[in-house]
Design a protein around this motif. Structure first.
Motif: not given
Length: 174
Positions: A115-133
């Motif tokens: 899963l790749g998330i891009a568009g927020g800060t590094a921490d925001e991208d990571q938070q979205v990915a972790d929260d969703v999975l």
């Protein structure tokens, strides 16, 4: 053997776009299978034009390197030439991006995609990915390389008794 279906990939993408929106972020989301082949990519309204390509490279990295990008960062820092060459290999479809927002999709102990998330800060991208999975029941813990059976995940930090850090490397590098 588990596989990542189009329906499952779309469920991840939908959830990630909704989670990012709740943070006020316009992002792109990519899901690839275990071989790094794209299953689904979407760019939300307002997301910058380059974000779909970045999201794809992040998802690809997590799948083919079989570890989240966050775990690969220290290894990349200690061996930059090696990582630069990975993207130049004849079989490399996309650049290797060892960074936040690059998360391996794992179910029942098996890596089934990235899963790749891009568009927020590094921490925001990571938070979205972790929260969703996590909300969808995927596993977020991975054993550090070179330390069999010692899982590390997004909630753990520090050093284990075997010298493995939460970035997935040992004190000697990968």
């Amino acid at each position: 053997m588990s596989t990542l279906t189009l329906d499952a990939a779309d469920e991840i993408v939908d959830a990630a776009l909704k989670r990012a929106q709740s943070l006020g972020k316009a992002v792109s989301v990519a899901v690839v299978d275990a071989g790094g082949f794209v299953i689904s990519v979407r760019r939300s309204d307002g997301a910058r034009p380059l974000t779909p390509d970045i999201a794809r490279a992040k998802a690809y990295t997590a799948a083919v390197m079989q570890r989240p990008g966050k775990m690969l960062k220290k290894w990349q820092e200690s061996q930059p030439v090696f990582f630069a060459q990975l993207s130049q290999l004849p079989g490399a479809a996309l650049p290797i991006m060892a960074t936040e927002g690059s998360v391996t999709i794992k179910k029942d102990g098996e890596i089934i995609g990235g899963l790749g998330i891009a568009g927020g800060t590094a921490d925001e991208d990571q938070q979205v990915a972790d929260d969703v999975l996590q909300s969808l029941g995927y596993e977020l813990e991975f054993a550090a390389w070179g330390v069999a059976g010692t899982p590390t995940g997004p909630k753990q930090s520090g050093t284990t008794e075997a010298g493995a850090t939460d970035n997935g490397t040992t004190d000697k590098g990968a």
